[in-house]
Write a protein that holds these residues in place. Structure first.
Motif, PDB file in Angstrom:
ATOM      1  N   GLY A  40      12.472 -15.747   4.512  1.00 17.93           N
ATOM      2  CA  GLY A  40      11.141 -15.512   3.965  1.00 17.93           C
ATOM      3  C   GLY A  40      10.969 -14.186   3.277  1.00 17.93           C
ATOM      4  N   GLY A  41       9.724 -13.711   3.326  1.00 17.45           N
ATOM      5  CA  GLY A  41       9.413 -12.456   2.672  1.00 17.45           C
ATOM      6  C   GLY A  41       7.972 -12.073   2.895  1.00 17.45           C
ATOM      7  N   ALA A  42       7.606 -10.937   2.310  1.00 15.79           N
ATOM      8  CA  ALA A  42       6.241 -10.419   2.427  1.00 15.79           C
ATOM      9  C   ALA A  42       5.797  -9.865   1.088  1.00 15.79           C
ATOM     10  CB  ALA A  42       6.175  -9.332   3.496  1.00 15.79           C
ATOM     11  N   VAL A  43       4.501 -10.031   0.801  1.00 17.72           N
ATOM     12  CA  VAL A  43       3.870  -9.480  -0.391  1.00 17.72           C
ATOM     13  C   VAL A  43       2.699  -8.621   0.077  1.00 17.72           C
ATOM     14  CG1 VAL A  43       2.821  -9.984  -2.623  1.00 17.72           C
ATOM     15  CG2 VAL A  43       4.448 -11.610  -1.624  1.00 17.72           C
ATOM     16  N   ILE A  44       2.711  -7.359  -0.296  1.00  8.02           N
ATOM     17  CA  ILE A  44       1.717  -6.413   0.204  1.00  8.02           C
ATOM     18  C   ILE A  44       0.974  -5.786  -0.972  1.00  8.02           C
ATOM     19  CG2 ILE A  44       1.363  -4.301   1.537  1.00  8.02           C
ATOM     20  CD1 ILE A  44       3.935  -5.010   3.057  1.00  8.02           C
ATOM     21  N   GLY A  45      -0.342  -5.816  -0.918  1.00  7.80           N
ATOM     22  CA  GLY A  45      -1.177  -5.142  -1.898  1.00  7.80           C
ATOM     23  C   GLY A  45      -1.760  -3.875  -1.301  1.00  7.80           C
ATOM     24  N   PHE A  46      -1.845  -2.811  -2.087  1.00 14.27           N
ATOM     25  CA  PHE A  46      -2.296  -1.521  -1.561  1.00 14.27           C
ATOM     26  C   PHE A  46      -2.880  -0.669  -2.685  1.00 14.27           C
ATOM     27  CE2 PHE A  46       2.144  -1.377  -2.724  1.00 14.27           C
ATOM     28  CZ  PHE A  46       2.233  -0.254  -3.540  1.00 14.27           C
ATOM     29  N   ASP A  47      -3.653   0.315  -2.300  1.00 12.78           N
ATOM     30  CA  ASP A  47      -4.055   1.368  -3.218  1.00 12.78           C
ATOM     31  C   ASP A  47      -3.804   2.707  -2.545  1.00 12.78           C
ATOM     32  OD1 ASP A  47      -6.177   1.757  -1.453  1.00 12.78           O
ATOM     33  OD2 ASP A  47      -7.606   0.664  -2.703  1.00 12.78           O
ATOM     34  N   ALA A  48      -4.249   3.774  -3.163  1.00  4.67           N
ATOM     35  CA  ALA A  48      -3.943   5.101  -2.635  1.00  4.67           C
ATOM     36  C   ALA A  48      -4.562   5.345  -1.270  1.00  4.67           C
ATOM     37  CB  ALA A  48      -4.411   6.175  -3.619  1.00  4.67           C
ATOM     38  N   HIS A  49      -5.547   4.530  -0.901  1.00  4.61           N
ATOM     39  CA  HIS A  49      -6.252   4.746   0.366  1.00  4.61           C
ATOM     40  C   HIS A  49      -5.697   3.930   1.523  1.00  4.61           C
ATOM     41  CE1 HIS A  49      -9.132   7.002  -1.971  1.00  4.61           C
ATOM     42  NE2 HIS A  49      -9.331   5.955  -2.767  1.00  4.61           N
ATOM     43  N   LEU A  95       7.603   0.367   2.828  1.00  2.00           N
ATOM     44  CA  LEU A  95       7.719   0.573   1.383  1.00  2.00           C
ATOM     45  C   LEU A  95       6.330   0.837   0.791  1.00  2.00           C
ATOM     46  CD1 LEU A  95       9.285   0.622  -1.248  1.00  2.00           C
ATOM     47  CD2 LEU A  95       9.148  -1.885  -1.312  1.00  2.00           C
ATOM     48  N   ALA A  96       5.341   0.065   1.220  1.00  2.00           N
ATOM     49  CA  ALA A  96       3.976   0.272   0.720  1.00  2.00           C
ATOM     50  C   ALA A  96       3.475   1.667   1.077  1.00  2.00           C
ATOM     51  CB  ALA A  96       3.053  -0.800   1.283  1.00  2.00           C
ATOM     52  N   LYS A  97       3.736   2.143   2.298  1.00  2.00           N
ATOM     53  CA  LYS A  97       3.281   3.467   2.703  1.00  2.00           C
ATOM     54  C   LYS A  97       3.949   4.564   1.877  1.00  2.00           C
ATOM     55  CE  LYS A  97       2.086   2.272   7.489  1.00  2.00           C
ATOM     56  NZ  LYS A  97       2.434   2.437   8.918  1.00  2.00           N
ATOM     57  N   TRP A  98       5.239   4.391   1.612  1.00  2.00           N
ATOM     58  CA  TRP A  98       5.959   5.352   0.766  1.00  2.00           C
ATOM     59  C   TRP A  98       5.338   5.390  -0.632  1.00  2.00           C
ATOM     60  CZ3 TRP A  98      10.083   8.796   0.554  1.00  2.00           C
ATOM     61  CH2 TRP A  98      10.658   9.013  -0.696  1.00  2.00           C
ATOM     62  N   LEU A  99       5.068   4.225  -1.205  1.00  2.00           N
ATOM     63  CA  LEU A  99       4.500   4.160  -2.545  1.00  2.00           C
ATOM     64  C   LEU A  99       3.079   4.721  -2.570  1.00  2.00           C
ATOM     65  CD1 LEU A  99       5.840   0.607  -3.483  1.00  2.00           C
ATOM     66  CD2 LEU A  99       6.668   2.807  -4.372  1.00  2.00           C
ATOM     67  N   MET A 100       2.337   4.517  -1.500  1.00  2.00           N
ATOM     68  CA  MET A 100       1.012   5.110  -1.405  1.00  2.00           C
ATOM     69  C   MET A 100       1.097   6.637  -1.430  1.00  2.00           C
ATOM     70  SD  MET A 100      -0.380   2.392   1.420  1.00  2.00           S
ATOM     71  CE  MET A 100      -1.392   3.592   2.273  1.00  2.00           C
ATOM     72  N   GLY A 101       2.120   7.187  -0.796  1.00  3.73           N
ATOM     73  CA  GLY A 101       2.328   8.633  -0.844  1.00  3.73           C
ATOM     74  C   GLY A 101       2.575   9.115  -2.263  1.00  3.73           C
ATOM     75  N   LEU A 102       3.361   8.353  -3.029  1.00  4.97           N
ATOM     76  CA  LEU A 102       3.600   8.714  -4.422  1.00  4.97           C
ATOM     77  C   LEU A 102       2.311   8.637  -5.236  1.00  4.97           C
ATOM     78  CD1 LEU A 102       6.981   6.894  -5.150  1.00  4.97           C
ATOM     79  CD2 LEU A 102       6.616   9.362  -5.088  1.00  4.97           C
ATOM     80  N   LEU A 103       1.505   7.604  -5.001  1.00  3.66           N
ATOM     81  CA  LEU A 103       0.254   7.455  -5.744  1.00  3.66           C
ATOM     82  C   LEU A 103      -0.733   8.580  -5.428  1.00  3.66           C
ATOM     83  CD1 LEU A 103      -0.360   3.595  -5.479  1.00  3.66           C
ATOM     84  CD2 LEU A 103       0.186   4.881  -7.552  1.00  3.66           C
ATOM     85  N   ARG A 104      -0.807   8.981  -4.157  1.00  2.00           N
ATOM     86  CA  ARG A 104      -1.726  10.068  -3.788  1.00  2.00           C
ATOM     87  C   ARG A 104      -1.260  11.402  -4.359  1.00  2.00           C
ATOM     88  NH1 ARG A 104      -2.006   7.167   1.246  1.00  2.00           N
ATOM     89  NH2 ARG A 104      -0.329   8.450   2.094  1.00  2.00           N
ATOM     90  N   GLY A 105       0.056  11.618  -4.370  1.00  2.00           N
ATOM     91  CA  GLY A 105       0.613  12.825  -4.971  1.00  2.00           C
ATOM     92  C   GLY A 105       0.240  14.101  -4.254  1.00  2.00           C
ATOM     93  N   GLU A 106       0.247  14.076  -2.930  1.00  2.00           N
ATOM     94  CA  GLU A 106      -0.112  15.247  -2.150  1.00  2.00           C
ATOM     95  C   GLU A 106       1.109  15.822  -1.446  1.00  2.00           C
ATOM     96  OE1 GLU A 106      -4.545  13.422  -1.090  1.00  2.00           O
ATOM     97  OE2 GLU A 106      -3.002  13.574   0.474  1.00  2.00           O
TER      98      GLU A 106
END
Length: 502
Positions: A27-36, A237-248
């Motif tokens: 299987g697999g997973a699809v995750i949607g996220f934003d900076a928050h 992976l989503a949490k890592w990408l959220m860190g990149l989007l926040r840029g802090e």
């Protein structure tokens, strides 16, 4: 971008894909996220065909080439030790020209012409399952004296630049595995980067590929390197990408640096940055990257302006992560999806000389063994819309003309040709490999793994044959360079030579 309705549309789109992964299949997973934070997680299938435990957003997989941008982040963080403008030979003096003259930046942005190590091994007859180690692989690359093309003139995907730059950093005492574990922890992401397939990884689920009848466990022998060594869950992976989007903090400015435009030697923008590739959806400029190991597929797509995105991970070979992420992004933004095109006429085409060939089948164009979907473009042209495998082609009478990899090409339909009897005999590589040509077939391997592969003549000393290796099927071009010299050519490795045995 964060209206409830549009995220609901994106989640509905993701759920449709996840529902296709059955309860008795990988299987697999699809995750949607934003900076928050994470907006939704849809998943399906199982993480193991032995236990039938459900696949979830916490299932740990191999990210494969999604690793690349994280490694480039490490490179940028240690620019005092190795700079993007440094030639590789400055840090790896054993390399020979022209490999030693390729800069670190070009080694990472796919414009360096460096031959892909794994595809080189395929052309030497070594299986995906053959175990190889970092030291001997570096020695092998140090013996090479040809690039796929002159650095800075084309774009073509290759993992070798990442392998070489990682080796250079390790000589400076900087290790990618340490970096990704430490920086990942700052976003609450549990990440690892083993460089050997058989290294234990906490929670890692098996990968699978289908042999046509049943699912098979995946495996690979290649020392992985920082071109594709990261592991983690979809959630991490989503949490890592959220860190990149926040840029802090440690992520400040990193996403902008990674995605900044890179240029070819003549100044043209390439669309491929540092481990990130640019994708257009309507008028939106998105960035992302995919990953593929035997039995694992991953992809992420970010909208850096509106600070949202999608991550796709799976433990099955047939997942199209790009399609899933792009359709979810279209559902989120309301942008129209690109339309696949069948404007090119089906058939096999070849340039007047040289090893370059394409096969057109509907909206799929295969170039030197690499398949790409082409979409409607301006006028009668079609485009791959891919920064790592760019194509813009059009029919011109019976010919197909345009650019592939930013190189100008003109392809003519293949006529009827015969396999020349002069090819018959044994051919040897300086690396110790041997192939034989007899009865219109290429013969490679020994004993029970000996393969006999029919040759198809393309004219002007070019021939195609198909090599099967576990989950992979490779269409190889055999190109005569002289009476007693030939090269074998794949999309990512175009410089492995054989000479007629004495």
């Amino acid at each position: 971008m964060s209206e409830t309705g549009t995220w609901k549309a994106a989640q509905s789109c993701a759920a449709q894909f996840a529902q296709n992964w059955g309860s008795d299949e990988p299987g697999g997973a699809v995750i949607g996220f934003d900076a928050h934070g994470i907006r939704f997680a849809e998943y399906g299938g199982v993480e193991s065909l032995s236990t039938l435990a459900p696949f979830t957003a916490a299932s740990v997989v191999r990210y494969a080439s999604v690793t690349k941008h994280a490694f480039c982040a490490m490179v940028l963080a240690h620019s005092d030790k190795i700079g993007l403008g440094d030639p590789l030979g400055q840090h790896l003096p054993e390399l020979q020209a022209p490999l030693r003259d390729v800069t670190v930046g070009r080694a990472l942005d796919m414009s360096g012409g460096l031959p892909d190590t794994r595809e080189c091994l395929t052309l030497l007859g070594l299986s995906v399952y053959t175990e190889t180690k970092a030291g001997p692989l570096l020695d092998f690359l140090a013996r090479q004296t040809r690039l796929n093309y002159e650095a800075g003139t084309e774009i073509s995907y290759s993992n070798t630049g990442y392998r070489l730059v990682e080796a250079a950093f390790e000589r400076h005492g900087v290790f990618f595995r340490d970096f990704v574990r430490r920086l990942g922890a700052q976003t609450d992401a549990v990440l690892d980067a083993p460089d050997v397939w058989n290294d234990p990884v906490a929670g890692l689920v098996p990968g699978y590929w289908r042999d046509g009848e049943r699912w098979q466990l995946s495996a690979a022998g290649l020392h992985i390197s920082a071109s594709g060594s990261m592991t983690g869950s979809g959630e991490s992976l989503a949490k890592w990408l959220m860190g990149l989007l926040r840029g802090e903090g440690a992520f400040a400015g990193v996403l902008d640096e990674l995605s900044a435009p890179r240029q070819l030697a003549d100044g043209r923008p390439s669309g491929y940055g540092l481990g990130l590739r640019r994708t257009m959806l309507g008028n939106r400029s998105l960035i992302g990257h995919g990953g593929s190991h035997p039995g694992y597929k991953s992809y992420f797509l970010l909208d850096p302006v509106r600070k949202g995105g999608f991550a796709v991970v799976s433990n099955r070979e047939d997942t199209n992560g790009y399609k899933i992420a792009l359709e979810c992004m279209a559902a989120l933004t309301g942008e129209a999806l690109p339309r696949p095109s069948t404007a090119l006429r089906d058939g096999t085409y070849v340039t007047e000389n040289g090893p370059w060939w394409i096969k057109v089948a509907g909206s799929t164009v295969t170039y030197l063994d690499a398949d790409e979907t082409v979409y409607e473009d301006e006028g009668s042209s079609v485009s791959s819309r891919s920064a790592s495998s760019p194509m813009r082609l059009t029919m011109e009478g019976d010919a197909i003309v345009g650019e592939i990899g930013h190189a100008q090409r003109r392809f003519l339909r293949v006529g009827e040709h015969q396999v020349s009897a002069s090819l018959r005999g044994a051919w040897d590589s300086p690396e110790g490999a041997r192939l034989e040509i007899e009865g219109g077939n290429v013969v490679m391997g020994v004993g029970p793994v000996r393969q006999r592969m029919p040759l198809r003549a393309l004219g002007a000393g070019r021939y195609l044959f198909t090599l099967t290796d576990g989950p992979w099927t490779k269409r190889v071009c055999l190109h005569l360079l002289g009476e007693d010299r030939l090269e074998l050519v794949l999309a990512r490795a175009r410089m492995i030579e054989y000479r007629r045995a004495g």
